[in-house]
Design a protein around this motif. Structure first.
Motif, PDB file in Angstrom:
ATOM      1  N   THR A 389       0.834  -1.202   0.000  1.00 40.30           N
ATOM      2  CA  THR A 389       0.000   0.000   0.000  1.00 40.30           C
ATOM      3  C   THR A 389       0.869   1.252   0.000  1.00 40.30           C
ATOM      4  O   THR A 389       0.646   2.190  -0.784  1.00 40.30           O
ATOM      5  N   ALA A 390       1.859   1.271   0.868  1.00 39.85           N
ATOM      6  CA  ALA A 390       2.745   2.442   0.969  1.00 39.85           C
ATOM      7  C   ALA A 390       3.503   2.677  -0.333  1.00 39.85           C
ATOM      8  O   ALA A 390       3.662   3.832  -0.770  1.00 39.85           O
ATOM      9  N   ASP A 391       3.961   1.598  -0.964  1.00 43.25           N
ATOM     10  CA  ASP A 391       4.694   1.749  -2.225  1.00 43.25           C
ATOM     11  C   ASP A 391       3.813   2.350  -3.307  1.00 43.25           C
ATOM     12  O   ASP A 391       4.234   3.232  -4.066  1.00 43.25           O
ATOM     13  N   ARG A 392       2.572   1.899  -3.401  1.00 46.93           N
ATOM     14  CA  ARG A 392       1.671   2.440  -4.416  1.00 46.93           C
ATOM     15  C   ARG A 392       1.352   3.908  -4.137  1.00 46.93           C
ATOM     16  O   ARG A 392       1.285   4.722  -5.054  1.00 46.93           O
ATOM     17  N   LEU A 393       1.163   4.240  -2.894  1.00 44.87           N
ATOM     18  CA  LEU A 393       0.877   5.633  -2.547  1.00 44.87           C
ATOM     19  C   LEU A 393       2.060   6.533  -2.886  1.00 44.87           C
ATOM     20  O   LEU A 393       1.881   7.651  -3.378  1.00 44.87           O
ATOM     21  N   ARG A 394       3.267   6.049  -2.650  1.00 44.91           N
ATOM     22  CA  ARG A 394       4.459   6.833  -2.992  1.00 44.91           C
ATOM     23  C   ARG A 394       4.554   7.065  -4.496  1.00 44.91           C
ATOM     24  O   ARG A 394       5.050   8.098  -4.944  1.00 44.91           O
ATOM     25  N   ARG A 395       4.046   6.092  -5.253  1.00 45.47           N
ATOM     26  CA  ARG A 395       4.064   6.203  -6.712  1.00 45.47           C
ATOM     27  C   ARG A 395       2.822   6.910  -7.253  1.00 45.47           C
ATOM     28  O   ARG A 395       2.619   6.988  -8.450  1.00 45.47           O
ATOM     29  N   GLY A 455       1.171   3.319  10.406  1.00 42.59           N
ATOM     30  CA  GLY A 455       2.240   4.252  10.090  1.00 42.59           C
ATOM     31  C   GLY A 455       1.758   5.392   9.214  1.00 42.59           C
ATOM     32  O   GLY A 455       0.661   5.937   9.402  1.00 42.59           O
ATOM     33  N   ASN A 456       2.554   5.738   8.204  1.00 45.45           N
ATOM     34  CA  ASN A 456       2.227   6.867   7.333  1.00 45.45           C
ATOM     35  C   ASN A 456       1.099   6.573   6.352  1.00 45.45           C
ATOM     36  O   ASN A 456       0.529   7.507   5.767  1.00 45.45           O
ATOM     37  N   VAL A 457       0.774   5.296   6.157  1.00 43.30           N
ATOM     38  CA  VAL A 457      -0.309   4.956   5.231  1.00 43.30           C
ATOM     39  C   VAL A 457      -1.609   5.642   5.644  1.00 43.30           C
ATOM     40  O   VAL A 457      -2.366   6.142   4.803  1.00 43.30           O
ATOM     41  N   ALA A 458      -1.867   5.668   6.943  1.00 40.95           N
ATOM     42  CA  ALA A 458      -3.113   6.258   7.429  1.00 40.95           C
ATOM     43  C   ALA A 458      -3.170   7.768   7.247  1.00 40.95           C
ATOM     44  O   ALA A 458      -4.240   8.370   7.404  1.00 40.95           O
ATOM     45  N   LYS A 459      -2.046   8.389   6.909  1.00 31.71           N
ATOM     46  CA  LYS A 459      -2.025   9.828   6.694  1.00 31.71           C
ATOM     47  C   LYS A 459      -2.403  10.201   5.259  1.00 31.71           C
ATOM     48  O   LYS A 459      -2.582  11.383   4.958  1.00 31.71           O
ATOM     49  N   SER A 460      -2.533   9.207   4.404  1.00 33.19           N
ATOM     50  CA  SER A 460      -2.876   9.457   3.013  1.00 33.19           C
ATOM     51  C   SER A 460      -4.380   9.697   2.861  1.00 33.19           C
ATOM     52  O   SER A 460      -5.191   8.856   3.250  1.00 33.19           O
ATOM     53  N   ASP A 461      -4.751  10.822   2.289  1.00 29.90           N
ATOM     54  CA  ASP A 461      -6.170  11.111   2.056  1.00 29.90           C
ATOM     55  C   ASP A 461      -6.790  10.073   1.125  1.00 29.90           C
ATOM     56  O   ASP A 461      -7.935   9.671   1.324  1.00 29.90           O
ATOM     57  N   LEU A 462      -6.044   9.658   0.113  1.00 27.80           N
ATOM     58  CA  LEU A 462      -6.571   8.667  -0.827  1.00 27.80           C
ATOM     59  C   LEU A 462      -6.854   7.347  -0.113  1.00 27.80           C
ATOM     60  O   LEU A 462      -7.936   6.760  -0.273  1.00 27.80           O
ATOM     61  N   PHE A 463      -5.912   6.887   0.687  1.00 28.53           N
ATOM     62  CA  PHE A 463      -6.127   5.631   1.404  1.00 28.53           C
ATOM     63  C   PHE A 463      -7.321   5.742   2.345  1.00 28.53           C
ATOM     64  O   PHE A 463      -8.151   4.831   2.417  1.00 28.53           O
ATOM     65  N   ARG A 464      -7.419   6.847   3.060  1.00 28.63           N
ATOM     66  CA  ARG A 464      -8.516   7.000   4.017  1.00 28.63           C
ATOM     67  C   ARG A 464      -9.873   6.993   3.299  1.00 28.63           C
ATOM     68  O   ARG A 464     -10.842   6.399   3.788  1.00 28.63           O
TER      69      ARG A 464
END
Length: 493
Positions: A389-395, A455-464
């Motif tokens: 998830t984190a890798d995709r968000l970074r990309r 971690g930082n994944v939960a800080k992503s607006d898209l993920f939330r």
């Protein structure tokens, strides 16, 4: 007539199972292994058994060690049968039993004095471990947590350690004081960069009581990374009874596993090692590509199917793969979101590797269970799912499927299946996860507050957003309908 397993009855066991071609009494120890559970006895111990059967390296036998009450139960059961284990390997078209004997003893569990003395024995050149993902005291970012009470206690009482890492530090210190070469520390757990994670834990524990010695460990002790793979279900009454019925062997704790196995290791063993390359272990300069592949595709796949299957009242893993919705959901998730962010692996086509995983998951003889896959999610999700998830968000790529996995985990922790059956949790964080999952029914963000997990994944607006929409859909429409929406590319709408 049933044969009760022991050294005295090995020839009787040979009527239905392969037995060692070597004399177990001729072995001498070169390895201390913490955590002699099913996976260890179906994996590392099997490779050594193969090597010993080939007439090689009989001075590399295993002595077991442990610190948990469950380790004491294992010691009692295995000691009663001279530390032999019956391993039943099962493929779709084959079932075969073998009695293995590479373990020659298990040290008194929790006896720090006895364990440290054995670690200081010059004959011990490798200390290995399978202590589960949760045994490394790491947070969501993969960093060692020196503030954990068990680690703090070992820092305050380094001569009376209670943890695996405290014992390793004490053993290394005893060797250093005696002028002996340090042993190699080898993790056999499913953790990215498990050697690096283990080094951080050992050095971090040592730093609490002796910073100078911690620096010495960091400079002088080898911690090779490795990737391990073999699907190995838990043992229960079913497996014990089945062994008696099919093979006429009475084993206090047999191991059932799939036929497939794999072990990839970085060749960093200054004190020496057994010639495992002769029995199928792959030694490489860098294990990273292999561990990314295995942890994210296989372990991530297990984590992905565990919760929809549980919510749909599916008990066995192969039954989940027989459910078209779950099988198709897994394939879409892997092919569209997980595999695309995995770096290339030498001599491997990732799509073919996933096809192998599908076949392995579908093996009905393994009888692996959904409750086993669903347990300990607070440790497994940060290692197997959220890194993708984190890798995709970074990309800056979408995470519809991966957010659905997290939402399914949250829905599972609300405590009932779609049909209303109660769910029995097996997770050290079950209480806080259950409370948060109930709140999340009305406030999805309530489940994303755990920094040690998300971690930082939960800080992503898209993920939330994706998580909230998937969770809302699960509550309103149920698991089946939600999976179908995902397959129809309508879940993000």
């Amino acid at each position: 007539m049933t044969c009760k397993l022991s050294l005295a009855t090995l020839q009787e066991a040979a009527a239905t199972a392969a037995i060692p071609t070597y004399d177990p009494k001729s072995l001498s120890a070169g390895i201390v292994h913490f955590g002699v559970g099913n996976f260890h006895r179906a994996h590392q111990a099997i490779y050594l058994d193969d090597l010993f059967n080939a007439g090689q390296d009989h001075n590399w036998a295993i002595i077991g060690a442990g610190v948990l009450p469950s380790d004491a139960a294992m010691r009692e059961k295995l000691a009663a049968q001279n530390f032999l284990t019956t391993v039943v390997e099962q493929d779709n078209n084959r079932t075969a039993a073998r009695v293995t004997a590479p373990m020659i003893d298990i040290l008194p569990v929790g006896d720090a004095k006895a364990i440290i003395a054995k670690l200081a024995d010059p004959s011990i050149r490798i200390v290995s471990m399978t202590i589960t993902e949760g045994g490394y005291f790491i947070d969501a970012s993969g960093k060692f947590n020196p503030g954990h009470p068990a680690i703090v206690a070992d820092g305050q009482h380094p001569d009376e350690p209670k943890t695996v890492f405290g014992l390793i530090v004490a053993g290394l210190k005893a060797r250093s004081a005696a002028g002996l070469q340090p042993f190699t520390v080898m993790s056999c757990d499913n953790i990215p960069h498990n050697g690096g994670v283990t080094k951080a834990a050992v050095v971090g524990t040592a730093k609490l009581s002796d910073p100078a010695f911690a620096d010495w460990i960091a400079t002088n002790v080898a911690f090779p990374n490795g990737m391990v793979d073999r699907i190995t279900p838990a043992t229960g009454a079913r497996e014990i009874d089945l062994l008696k019925e099919v093979f006429d062997i009475e084993d206090n704790w047999p191991v059932y596993c799939e036929e497939f196995k794999q072990w990839v290791l970085e060749d960093n063993f200054p004190a020496g090692r057994p010639a495992l390359e002769k029995v199928g272990v792959t030694f490489v300069p860098d294990v990273t590509p292999y561990e990314h592949m295995k942890i994210r595709i296989l372990n991530g796949g297990h984590a992905a199917i565990a919760y929809p299957a549980a919510l749909m009242d599916v008990h066995f893993v192969h039954e989940a793969m027989e459910e078209p919705l779950i099988r198709a959901y897994l394939a879409k998730l892997e092919n569209e979101e997980i595999i695309p962010v995995i770096p290339p692996v030498p001599n491997t086509v990732l799509a073919d590797y996933f096809k192998l995983i599908e076949r392995r998951f579908s093996n009905p003889k393994i009888a692996d269970t959904i409750p086993r896959l669903a347990q300990d999610g607070s440790n497994r999700q940060p290692k197997f799912i959220l890194p993708s998830t984190a890798d995709r968000l970074r990309r800056k790529e979408d995470v519809v499927g991966l957010a659905l996995v997290s939402a399914l985990w949250c829905r599972y922790f609300a405590g009932t299946t779609d049909s209303g059956k109660d769910i029995v949790f097996n997770d050290a964080s079950a209480d806080r996860l259950h409370a948060a999952a109930l709140k999340a029914k009305n406030d999805p963000n309530a489940f994303l507050v755990f920094d040690d997990i998300f971690g930082n994944v939960a800080k992503s607006d898209l993920f939330r957003r994706r998580f909230a929409h998937a969770l809302k859909t699960l509550w309103e429409k149920g698991t089946r309908a939600t999976l179908q929406l995902y397959l129809d590319n309508k879940l993000a709408e």
